[in-house]
Write an enzyme that holds these catalytic residues in place. Structure first.
Site, mmCIF file in Angstrom:
data_model
loop_
_atom_site.group_PDB
_atom_site.id
_atom_site.type_symbol
_atom_site.label_atom_id
_atom_site.label_comp_id
_atom_site.label_asym_id
_atom_site.label_seq_id
_atom_site.Cartn_x
_atom_site.Cartn_y
_atom_site.Cartn_z
ATOM 1 N N HIS A 1 33.760 -2.684 58.358
ATOM 2 C CA HIS A 1 34.532 -1.996 59.401
ATOM 3 C C HIS A 1 34.584 -2.877 60.647
ATOM 4 C CE1 HIS A 1 34.072 2.297 57.811
ATOM 5 N NE2 HIS A 1 33.081 1.706 57.170
ATOM 6 N N HIS B 1 33.088 -2.872 51.976
ATOM 7 C CA HIS B 1 34.068 -3.009 53.061
ATOM 8 C C HIS B 1 33.353 -3.197 54.382
ATOM 9 C CE1 HIS B 1 33.219 1.253 52.348
ATOM 10 N NE2 HIS B 1 33.356 1.433 53.644
ATOM 11 N N ASN C 1 28.379 -0.162 55.607
ATOM 12 C CA ASN C 1 27.462 0.871 55.115
ATOM 13 C C ASN C 1 27.062 0.644 53.659
ATOM 14 O OD1 ASN C 1 27.363 2.496 57.505
ATOM 15 N ND2 ASN C 1 29.443 3.197 57.059
ATOM 16 N N HIS D 1 36.152 -6.114 42.888
ATOM 17 C CA HIS D 1 35.328 -4.940 43.156
ATOM 18 C C HIS D 1 33.838 -5.295 43.158
ATOM 19 C CE1 HIS D 1 34.420 -0.566 43.172
ATOM 20 N NE2 HIS D 1 33.306 -0.997 42.616
ATOM 21 N N ASP E 1 42.057 1.712 58.867
ATOM 22 C CA ASP E 1 41.346 2.875 58.330
ATOM 23 C C ASP E 1 42.235 4.124 58.463
ATOM 24 O OD1 ASP E 1 38.054 3.517 57.864
ATOM 25 O OD2 ASP E 1 39.376 5.219 58.281
ATOM 26 N N CYS F 1 40.433 -0.347 45.172
ATOM 27 C CA CYS F 1 41.082 -1.142 44.114
ATOM 28 C C CYS F 1 42.540 -0.707 43.973
ATOM 29 C CB CYS F 1 40.332 -1.000 42.792
ATOM 30 S SG CYS F 1 38.806 -1.970 42.727
ATOM 31 N N CYS G 1 38.717 3.714 41.775
ATOM 32 C CA CYS G 1 38.268 3.212 43.078
ATOM 33 C C CYS G 1 39.491 3.162 43.992
ATOM 34 C CB CYS G 1 37.633 1.837 42.945
ATOM 35 S SG CYS G 1 37.325 1.058 44.533
HETATM 36 P P1 5GP Z 1 32.236 4.187 54.531
HETATM 37 O O1 5GP Z 1 31.613 5.455 55.002
HETATM 38 O O2 5GP Z 1 32.289 4.119 53.011
HETATM 39 O O3 5GP Z 1 31.650 2.971 55.151
HETATM 40 O O4 5GP Z 1 33.721 4.222 55.059
HETATM 41 C C1 5GP Z 1 34.841 4.459 54.269
HETATM 42 C C2 5GP Z 1 36.041 4.395 55.171
HETATM 43 O O5 5GP Z 1 37.196 4.352 54.363
HETATM 44 C C3 5GP Z 1 36.190 5.616 56.081
HETATM 45 O O6 5GP Z 1 36.240 5.180 57.435
HETATM 46 C C4 5GP Z 1 37.492 6.261 55.621
HETATM 47 O O7 5GP Z 1 38.245 6.822 56.672
HETATM 48 C C5 5GP Z 1 38.208 5.105 54.948
HETATM 49 N N1 5GP Z 1 39.105 5.513 53.882
HETATM 50 C C6 5GP Z 1 38.823 6.355 52.839
HETATM 51 N N2 5GP Z 1 39.880 6.478 52.027
HETATM 52 C C7 5GP Z 1 40.862 5.706 52.542
HETATM 53 C C8 5GP Z 1 42.221 5.433 52.130
HETATM 54 O O8 5GP Z 1 42.725 5.926 51.127
HETATM 55 N N3 5GP Z 1 42.931 4.586 52.914
HETATM 56 C C9 5GP Z 1 42.406 4.008 54.044
HETATM 57 N N4 5GP Z 1 43.193 3.201 54.732
HETATM 58 N N5 5GP Z 1 41.137 4.234 54.446
HETATM 59 C C10 5GP Z 1 40.378 5.072 53.708
HETATM 60 ZN ZN ZN Z 2 37.128 -1.110 43.964
#
Ligand code: 5GP
Ligand code: ZN
Length: 120
Positions: A99, A97, A86, A46, A30, A7, A4
């Protein structure tokens, strides 16, 4: 949770621009922001999604969202700010998470480093 990405950020195995941390949550920028200051708040434990996370942790995340909303407003002066969370096929990273996505009424083009320096 193995494999993950969030994590791994919590365990400091991969870097992130962390702007807030306490015993329960972590908040960081992000990696591909929709808008400058796009921030994610995650629980340190988690939980996959809204079904898995408990109300106590959820309440704490909402409390921190109020603090970080204020900080983003003071430093970046957005015209609005959206909270998004989401689930299911809309969710790319399967670790809960929230946003925080600011909106701007004019062009704001700061680098992630510049945003981090303002918000940390
Ligand atoms: P979701 O679509 O799952 O709600 O959004 C996941 C978010 O995590 C996306 O906006 C993506 O840019 C962000 N994200 C994915 N991998 C990483 C990472 O390794 N580091 C950071 N800081 N953000 C991430
Ligand atoms: Zn996790």
């Amino acid at each position: 949770m193995e494999n993950c990405i969030f994590c791994k950020i919590i365990n400091k195995e991969i870097p992130a621009n962390i702007i807030y941390e306490d015993d329960t949550v972590l908040a960081f920028l992000d990696i591909s922001p929709i808008k400058c200051g796009h921030t994610l708040i995650i629980p340190k434990k988690h939980y996959k999604d809204l079904d898995e996370i408990n109300e106590e942790t959820l309440n704490h995340i909402m409390k921190i969202s109020k603090i970080l909303k204020k900080r983003i407003e003071e430093k970046l002066n957005p015209s609005g700010l959206q909270l998004v969370q989401n689930n299911g096929d809309l969710q790319e990273v399967k670790h809960y998470h929230l946003h925080l996505i600011p909106n701007y009424d004019k062009d704001v083009n700061l680098s992630i480093d510049e945003v981090f320096n303002l918000l940390k």
